[in-house]
Write an enzyme that holds these catalytic residues in place. Structure first.
Site, PDB file in Angstrom:
ATOM      1  N   CYS A 125      35.788  40.052  48.834  1.00 45.47           N
ATOM      2  CA  CYS A 125      36.494  39.989  47.554  1.00 45.47           C
ATOM      3  C   CYS A 125      37.776  39.167  47.604  1.00 45.47           C
ATOM      4  O   CYS A 125      38.284  38.745  46.568  1.00 45.47           O
ATOM      5  CB  CYS A 125      36.806  41.391  47.060  1.00 45.47           C
ATOM      6  SG  CYS A 125      35.325  42.395  46.754  1.00 45.47           S
ATOM      7  N   HIS A 130      41.926  40.356  41.124  1.00 50.32           N
ATOM      8  CA  HIS A 130      40.530  40.631  41.452  1.00 50.32           C
ATOM      9  C   HIS A 130      40.088  41.831  40.629  1.00 50.32           C
ATOM     10  O   HIS A 130      40.783  42.852  40.569  1.00 50.32           O
ATOM     11  CB  HIS A 130      40.410  40.917  42.956  1.00 50.32           C
ATOM     12  CG  HIS A 130      39.139  41.571  43.353  1.00 50.32           C
ATOM     13  ND1 HIS A 130      37.892  41.102  42.954  1.00 50.32           N
ATOM     14  CD2 HIS A 130      38.897  42.661  44.123  1.00 50.32           C
ATOM     15  CE1 HIS A 130      36.955  41.879  43.453  1.00 50.32           C
ATOM     16  NE2 HIS A 130      37.531  42.827  44.170  1.00 50.32           N
ATOM     17  N   ASN A 179      32.581  44.158  39.128  1.00 52.62           N
ATOM     18  CA  ASN A 179      33.239  43.525  40.268  1.00 52.62           C
ATOM     19  C   ASN A 179      32.308  42.448  40.811  1.00 52.62           C
ATOM     20  O   ASN A 179      31.227  42.748  41.316  1.00 52.62           O
ATOM     21  CB  ASN A 179      33.526  44.593  41.336  1.00 52.62           C
ATOM     22  CG  ASN A 179      34.212  44.047  42.569  1.00 52.62           C
ATOM     23  OD1 ASN A 179      34.191  42.859  42.849  1.00 52.62           O
ATOM     24  ND2 ASN A 179      34.807  44.948  43.350  1.00 52.62           N
TER      25      ASN A 179
END
Length: 331
Positions: free
Chosen positions: A118, A258, A288
C-alpha cells in the site's frame, strides 16, 4: 524541500482507471458471513471494483497512464522513465512497467516496478522526484495499479470486504513545465519482521506455489487483526505532522491519504484536530486499492476541484512490511 542546485519538480498530469464491474456489500453478503451494515460501520466501504478476466494490472495501468499523459498534454515518446507500483504484477517477470511501456508506445522510456504494497505509489513518487531533481530524467510516468481480487480469499471476511482493483497515474516533470504540484519533499520508511501483520505467505522463493500451497490457500492475503488499525492511525498522524508542521497547518489545503479505511482516516483527523473535510476520501466506492489508491484519489480530488491552489496537499501511505511514507506538494 528540494535543495540548492536541484531541479524543482511538479505534477504535469493525472489520470486513473476503475473497472466497470461493481462488487457491493450486498453482493458479499451472498458469499461470506457479513452484512452491508457490518462492513460500512467498520470500514466506510459500500462497494469496490473488480477487474474482469484478462484485465490485468498492466492493462489497467496503461489506461490510467494514457489519461495522465493526455492531462499533461504529452505524447508517450516524451517519457524518459516509467515507475510502476504494484503488489499484483502481471507476472514475476518481465516487469509490469515493461508491459505499460509497450501498451502506451513509450519507446524512449526505461522502467521498473516497485513493490511495497500500500505504500508503493508514495515510494515510487518520491523516487521519481529524485530522478527529475538530479537531472537523470526529465519526465517520469508513475503508475500505481492493482488487481487485488486475484490474491483475496473470498471466504475470509476480514480481507475480502476491504480491497478492490484499479489504477492511477501521474506524470512528473520539471516545475517550470508542469506549472503545479510543486514537490516539497517526502519520506520512505520500513520496519521488517512484521510479515504476520499483513502478507501473502506463498508464491515467492521462500514458499513457491505448488499443490500444497494452493490447497492451503497460502497464495492469498492474510491480515493480523486490529494491529493494522493501530499502526495506520498512529503512522497517519506522525506523517502529517512531520510534513506540515514546518509550514504551519494554516497552509494545509488537503490531505489525500491512502484509502485504507474510513474509520482510520477519521480517527487520525480527530487526533490531528482537523475537520473531516480536510481529507479527500473515495473509499466508499472503490475500497482499498493498495498502491493504486493514492493516485486514484488524487486524480478524483483534482478533477472535482478539491485541491486548493497555493495550498499544501499531503499524501500519506502505510502498508505491509511494515512500510510507510509521504509526499508533500504545493498545488
Amino acid at each position: 524541500m528540494i535543495g540548492p542546485n536541484l531541479i524543482p519538480v511538479g505534477i504535469a498530469g493525472l489520470g486513473s482507471y476503475s473497472p466497470k464491474r461493481i462488487l457491493t456489500n450486498w453482493d458479499l453478503e451472498q458469499i461470506v458471513e457479513t452484512s452491508d451494515e457490518w462492513i460500512f460501520q467498520r470500514t466506510g466501504i459500500r462497494e469496490r471494483r473488480i477487474a474482469e478476466d484478462g484485465e490485468d494490472s498492466g492493462k489497467m495501468g496503461a489506461v490510467a497512464a494514457l489519461r495522465a499523459l493526455e492531462d499533461a498534454k504529452l505524447s508517450s515518446d516524451r517519457i524518459d522513465l516509467i515507475l510502476c507500483a504494484t503488489t499484483t504484477p502481471d507476472k514475476p517477470f518481465p516487469t509490469t512497467a515493461c508491459h505499460i511501456q509497450n501498451a502506451i508506445g513509450a519507446k524512449n522510456a526505461g522502467g521498473f516496478d516497485i513493490n511495497s504494497a500500500c505504500s508503493g505509489f508514495v515510494f515510487a513518487f518520491n523516487t521519481a522526484a529524485q530522478f527529475i531533481a538530479t537531472g537523470m530524467a526529465k519526465r517520469v510516468l508513475v503508475v500505481g495499479t492493482e488487481k487485488l481480487s486475484t490474491i483475496l480469499n473470498y471466504e475470509d471476511r476480514n480481507t475480502c470486504i476491504l480491497f478492490g482493483d484499479g489504477a492511477g497515474a501521474m506524470v512528473l516533470s520539471p516545475l517550470d513545465e508542469a506549472g503545479r504540484g510543486e514537490y516539497l519533499g517526502g519520506s520512505i520508511q520500513t520496519e521488517g519482521g512484521k510479515d504476520d501483520v499483513l502478507e501473502v505467505p506463498a508464491g515467492g522463493s521462500t514458499l513457491p506455489t505448488d499443490k500444497r500451497v494452493l490447497e492451503a490457500g497460502l497464495n492469498k492475503m492474510v491480515m493480523g487483526g486490529n494491529r493494522v488499525y493501530r499502526f495506520a492511525v498512529s503512522t497517519f498522524v506522525k506523517l502529517v505532522r512531520q510534513a506540515v508542521e514546518p509550514y504551519g497547518f494554516e497552509q494545509l489545503g488537503r490531505i489525500v491519504p491512502h484509502q485504507v479505511n474510513q474509520r482510520i482516516i477519521e480517527s487520525a483527523l480527530e487526533k490531528l484536530d482537523l475537520p473531516p473535510e480536510t481529507a479527500f476520501s473515495n473509499i466508499h466506492k472503490f475500497g482499498n486499492t493498495s498502491a493504486a489508491s493514492v493516485p486514484m484519489a488524487f486524480d478524483e480530488a483534482y478533477r472535482e476541484d478539491c485541491l486548493i491552489k497555493g495550498k499544501l496537499a499531503c499524501s500519506v501511505a502505510f502498508g505491509a512490511g511494515l512500510s510507510w511514507g509521504h509526499f508533500l506538494v504545493r498545488w
